[in-house]
Design a protein around this motif. Structure first.
Motif, PDB file in Angstrom:
ATOM      1  N   ILE A  76       0.878  -1.302  -0.101  1.00  0.00           N
ATOM      2  CA  ILE A  76      -0.029  -0.087   0.013  1.00  0.00           C
ATOM      3  C   ILE A  76       0.899   1.334   0.210  1.00  0.00           C
ATOM      4  O   ILE A  76       0.517   2.300  -0.642  1.00  0.00           O
ATOM      5  CB  ILE A  76      -0.933  -0.006   1.226  1.00  0.00           C
ATOM      6  CG1 ILE A  76      -1.934  -1.082   0.963  1.00  0.00           C
ATOM      7  CG2 ILE A  76      -1.631   1.415   1.417  1.00  0.00           C
ATOM      8  CD1 ILE A  76      -2.926  -1.214   2.271  1.00  0.00           C
ATOM      9  N   LEU A  77       2.069   1.146   0.770  1.00  0.00           N
ATOM     10  CA  LEU A  77       2.929   2.148   0.637  1.00  0.00           C
ATOM     11  C   LEU A  77       3.210   2.640  -0.559  1.00  0.00           C
ATOM     12  O   LEU A  77       3.346   3.919  -1.042  1.00  0.00           O
ATOM     13  CB  LEU A  77       4.071   2.175   1.913  1.00  0.00           C
ATOM     14  CG  LEU A  77       4.991   3.178   1.868  1.00  0.00           C
ATOM     15  CD1 LEU A  77       4.473   4.481   2.262  1.00  0.00           C
ATOM     16  CD2 LEU A  77       6.142   2.606   2.779  1.00  0.00           C
ATOM     17  N   ASN A  78       3.964   1.722  -1.382  1.00  0.00           N
ATOM     18  CA  ASN A  78       4.368   1.788  -2.671  1.00  0.00           C
ATOM     19  C   ASN A  78       3.356   2.473  -3.574  1.00  0.00           C
ATOM     20  O   ASN A  78       3.841   3.233  -4.414  1.00  0.00           O
ATOM     21  CB  ASN A  78       5.097   0.431  -3.280  1.00  0.00           C
ATOM     22  CG  ASN A  78       6.013  -0.139  -2.472  1.00  0.00           C
ATOM     23  OD1 ASN A  78       6.799   0.962  -1.899  1.00  0.00           O
ATOM     24  ND2 ASN A  78       6.586  -1.180  -2.409  1.00  0.00           N
ATOM     25  N   LEU A  79       2.168   1.860  -3.331  1.00  0.00           N
ATOM     26  CA  LEU A  79       1.130   2.331  -4.428  1.00  0.00           C
ATOM     27  C   LEU A  79       1.012   3.988  -4.015  1.00  0.00           C
ATOM     28  O   LEU A  79       0.476   4.569  -4.984  1.00  0.00           O
ATOM     29  CB  LEU A  79      -0.165   1.306  -4.058  1.00  0.00           C
ATOM     30  CG  LEU A  79      -1.473   1.624  -4.893  1.00  0.00           C
ATOM     31  CD1 LEU A  79      -1.268   0.991  -6.151  1.00  0.00           C
ATOM     32  CD2 LEU A  79      -2.836   0.856  -4.093  1.00  0.00           C
ATOM     33  N   ALA A  80       0.695   4.146  -2.903  1.00  0.00           N
ATOM     34  CA  ALA A  80       0.516   5.600  -2.484  1.00  0.00           C
ATOM     35  C   ALA A  80       1.556   6.436  -2.855  1.00  0.00           C
ATOM     36  O   ALA A  80       1.321   7.710  -3.317  1.00  0.00           O
ATOM     37  CB  ALA A  80       0.288   5.561  -1.039  1.00  0.00           C
ATOM     38  N   ARG A  81       2.726   5.994  -2.935  1.00  0.00           N
ATOM     39  CA  ARG A  81       3.834   6.775  -3.139  1.00  0.00           C
ATOM     40  C   ARG A  81       3.805   7.021  -4.813  1.00  0.00           C
ATOM     41  O   ARG A  81       4.064   8.139  -5.366  1.00  0.00           O
ATOM     42  CB  ARG A  81       5.528   6.038  -2.944  1.00  0.00           C
ATOM     43  CG  ARG A  81       5.814   6.052  -1.383  1.00  0.00           C
ATOM     44  CD  ARG A  81       6.655   7.133  -1.168  1.00  0.00           C
ATOM     45  NE  ARG A  81       7.164   6.942   0.146  1.00  0.00           N
ATOM     46  CZ  ARG A  81       6.954   7.772   0.998  1.00  0.00           C
ATOM     47  NH1 ARG A  81       5.843   8.661   1.032  1.00  0.00           N
ATOM     48  NH2 ARG A  81       7.590   7.540   2.318  1.00  0.00           N
ATOM     49  N   PHE A  82       3.586   6.192  -5.599  1.00  0.00           N
ATOM     50  CA  PHE A  82       3.580   6.217  -6.863  1.00  0.00           C
ATOM     51  C   PHE A  82       2.337   7.090  -7.459  1.00  0.00           C
ATOM     52  O   PHE A  82       2.696   7.770  -8.348  1.00  0.00           O
ATOM     53  CB  PHE A  82       3.310   4.834  -7.456  1.00  0.00           C
ATOM     54  CG  PHE A  82       3.360   4.594  -9.139  1.00  0.00           C
ATOM     55  CD1 PHE A  82       4.613   4.615  -9.820  1.00  0.00           C
ATOM     56  CD2 PHE A  82       2.106   4.919  -9.898  1.00  0.00           C
ATOM     57  CE1 PHE A  82       4.804   4.870 -11.086  1.00  0.00           C
ATOM     58  CE2 PHE A  82       2.277   4.973 -11.289  1.00  0.00           C
ATOM     59  CZ  PHE A  82       3.399   4.793 -11.964  1.00  0.00           C
ATOM     60  N   HIS A  83       1.385   6.886  -6.772  1.00  0.00           N
ATOM     61  CA  HIS A  83       0.194   7.858  -7.179  1.00  0.00           C
ATOM     62  C   HIS A  83       0.038   9.176  -6.318  1.00  0.00           C
ATOM     63  O   HIS A  83      -1.048   9.668  -6.365  1.00  0.00           O
ATOM     64  CB  HIS A  83      -1.264   6.989  -7.010  1.00  0.00           C
ATOM     65  CG  HIS A  83      -1.288   6.013  -8.161  1.00  0.00           C
ATOM     66  ND1 HIS A  83      -1.680   5.895  -9.260  1.00  0.00           N
ATOM     67  CD2 HIS A  83      -0.809   4.429  -8.008  1.00  0.00           C
ATOM     68  CE1 HIS A  83      -1.590   4.900  -9.974  1.00  0.00           C
ATOM     69  NE2 HIS A  83      -1.201   4.091  -9.171  1.00  0.00           N
ATOM     70  N   LYS A  84       0.933   9.233  -5.526  1.00  0.00           N
ATOM     71  CA  LYS A  84       1.308  10.686  -4.748  1.00  0.00           C
ATOM     72  C   LYS A  84      -0.051  11.026  -3.918  1.00  0.00           C
ATOM     73  O   LYS A  84      -0.737  11.764  -3.797  1.00  0.00           O
ATOM     74  CB  LYS A  84       1.542  11.889  -5.583  1.00  0.00           C
ATOM     75  CG  LYS A  84       2.637  11.746  -6.508  1.00  0.00           C
ATOM     76  CD  LYS A  84       2.916  12.748  -7.193  1.00  0.00           C
ATOM     77  CE  LYS A  84       4.163  12.679  -8.083  1.00  0.00           C
ATOM     78  NZ  LYS A  84       4.527  13.661  -8.970  1.00  0.00           N
ATOM     79  N   VAL A  85      -0.498   9.751  -3.174  1.00  0.00           N
ATOM     80  CA  VAL A  85      -1.558   9.774  -2.092  1.00  0.00           C
ATOM     81  C   VAL A  85      -0.870   9.898  -0.796  1.00  0.00           C
ATOM     82  O   VAL A  85      -0.838   8.941   0.050  1.00  0.00           O
ATOM     83  CB  VAL A  85      -2.741   8.803  -2.300  1.00  0.00           C
ATOM     84  CG1 VAL A  85      -3.918   9.079  -1.267  1.00  0.00           C
ATOM     85  CG2 VAL A  85      -3.243   8.560  -3.613  1.00  0.00           C
TER      86      VAL A  85
END
Length: 520
Positions: A127-136
């Motif tokens: 989830i952290l990697n996902l949020a980082r990539f999409h800037k959330v």
């Protein structure tokens, strides 16, 4: 302009399913679905730009959605035709990526809320990697906190996904209150791959070792062989030579609290929390101490407040599920446990609940076997023990039972106490439980997980009726009581008692005595 959340009439869904007036086919992997351009364009900017602006797909009868799985595509098409999506751990991350791509902002925000709620040790790095990539940012912050909260439980596969840059960001931005968890995270991360092993010592630059507890420094940090080499060893020695200031905190039946700096003989009255706490309970936790429940103006309270030693500040916590006074509390494994006491109808209770300090959610746990007022509670090796306390009957006798909570179950042990401990106290020291003080000037010990035999020890000089106890530098301290202000110190090594020069701030029944370290 875009009506993402509008409730379309069922007619449009039926027309799509019957392929009436459809004019475009979307292709998700192997799944083909015929739709209406006007509905898709009205729902999201993505399709509006595709079909209204002069794009290649404007006059095409087929559009390949190569970045979206068929299972996800089906959910999204149904959603745009008015259906409700049920989020699950299996579909949430794919829905997040697809809703971001299709500019379905409302759906994306709902998925973010769901992922924040469901983040745990099995998915927090993903989830952290996902949020980082999409800037959330909101989702990234939640994932970082979960990672630190569950640092010892995080799956190895998840930990492999954590990049060093993200690890450093966690250590420098999120770990202000997570010094010990930060060390454990670096420990585990550096062991998770051969290429990471040489990064352990450089990463120690980002861990605030000086703000860890003394016990943690000696039992965990110094026990890691990598801390005994080169620069890491010098850091360890510096930490050992830096003793954080400590405070001695006590509280009485009336809700008054005093603080005294270690090495000083001057008590200072503390500022009370926003709520009044009489006949309350208090326990230590990593940032200070937590106070809960009590009785005020004949009303039983549910309030809980945490005192943050670093900032000299009271923070409000979610209230207990059940109002009560004369209960016990203990902090263990990121949870605040509340045991027994007296409720709003002056009935003794079996109620046992816990506040998860990571989620700030209360949980009702298995009730205690016995209804008790003023139970004595200690934790040893992940086992919660309840000893003594008062039984609910006209002449309020003391209980001698020893109850053990482990693996979500209670058991009344065969090793009942050989005598009453009337308003006494207990501590854990060197794998033994020591029961001390009270009206009978008790001092006895037991190893509850081994021989379960009580050993009678040298007794204190004073009657410490409602005098709390704590461990202090390999000694056991019993603090004041109903008619005494003396502080007595017991040496388990010598089986002997001595009296401190420092006295309690008053004579009287005390609710708690705690030792807290002030972060540097």
């Amino acid at each position: 302009m875009y009506q993402e959340d509008c409730a379309l009439p069922d007619t449009f869904l039926q027309m799509r399913e019957a392929e009436v007036l459809v004019d475009v086919t979307l292709i998700f992997d192997h799944w083909h679905v015929k739709c209406h351009k006007v509905i898709l364009a009205g729902m999201t900017k993505f399709f509006h730009s595709m079909f209204v602006v002069d794009m290649l797909e404007r006059n095409s009868n087929e559009v390949v959605m190569s970045s979206i799985k068929a299972s996800t595509g089906k959910l999204l098409i149904d959603y745009m035709y008015g259906a409700t999506i049920e989020f699950t751990p299996k579909n949430a991350q794919d829905l997040f990526i697809a809703s971001d791509m299709l500019m379905l902002d409302n759906l994306k925000n709902r998925v973010v809320d769901y992922l924040c709620e469901k983040a745990d040790y099995t998915n927090c790095v993903s989830i952290l990697n996902l949020a980082r990539f999409h800037k959330v940012d909101l989702l990234a912050e939640r994932a970082k906190l979960v990672l630190l909260d569950y640092v010892e439980e995080v799956d190895e596969q998840e930990l492999d996904l954590l990049k060093e840059d993200d690890l450093i960001d966690i250590l420098t931005t999120t770990a202000n209150y997570y010094h010990e968890d930060s060390f454990r995270l670096v420990q585990r991360w550096a062991k998770s791959g051969e290429k990471r092993s040489n990064r352990f010592c450089p990463l120690m630059d980002y861990v605030r070792l000086k703000q860890c507890r003394k016990e943690f420094i000696e039992n965990v940090i110094a026990a890691d062989p990598r801390m005994l080499e080169g620069l890491c060893y010098r850091r360890l020695q510096e930490v050992r030579n830096t003793v954080p200031p400590e405070q001695f905190v006590v509280g009485d039946d009336d809700g008054n609290m005093w603080m005294c700096s270690v090495g000083s003989e001057q008590w200072q009255l503390m500022r009370r929390p926003p709520a009044r706490y009489e006949l309350c309970s208090a326990c230590i936790f990593p940032l200070g101490f937590i106070i809960s429940g009590g009785l005020y103006d004949n009303v039983y309270q549910t309030h809980c407040h945490a005192y943050h030693a670093k900032y000299n500040r009271w923070d409000k916590l979610p209230p207990m599920t059940n109002p009560r006074s004369n209960h016990a509390s203990v902090y263990h494994n990121n949870c605040l446990y509340i045991i027994g006491g007296v409720d709003g109808e002056y009935a003794y209770v079996k109620s046992f609940e816990a506040l998860d300090m990571r989620t700030l959610q209360w949980m009702d746990l298995a009730p205690t076997p016995i209804r008790l007022r003023d139970p004595i509670v200690v934790v040893e090796s992940d086992h919660i023990f309840v000893l003594g306390g008062y039984l609910e009957c006209d002449y309020t006798p003391c209980s001698r039972d020893v109850c053990e909570y482990f693996d979500s179950k209670w058991e009344v042990k065969a090793c009942s106490m050989p005598e009453d401990c009337d308003a006494g106290a207990a501590v854990c020291f060197d794998k033994h439980i020591y029961v001390v003080g009270g009206r009978n000037e008790t001092c006895m010990r037991i190893n509850p997980l081994l021989d379960q035999t009580w050993v009678d020890l040298d007794r204190p000089q004073f009657n410490h009726f409602y005098g709390p106890a704590l461990v202090w530098d390999d000694k056991i301290i019993v603090c004041g009581g109903d008619d005494v202000d003396a502080i007595e110190e017991y040496s388990p090594q010598d089986d002997s008692w001595s009296i401190w020069k420092l006295k309690m701030p008053k004579k009287g029944c005390m609710r708690f005595a705690l030792r807290i370290a002030l972060p540097l």
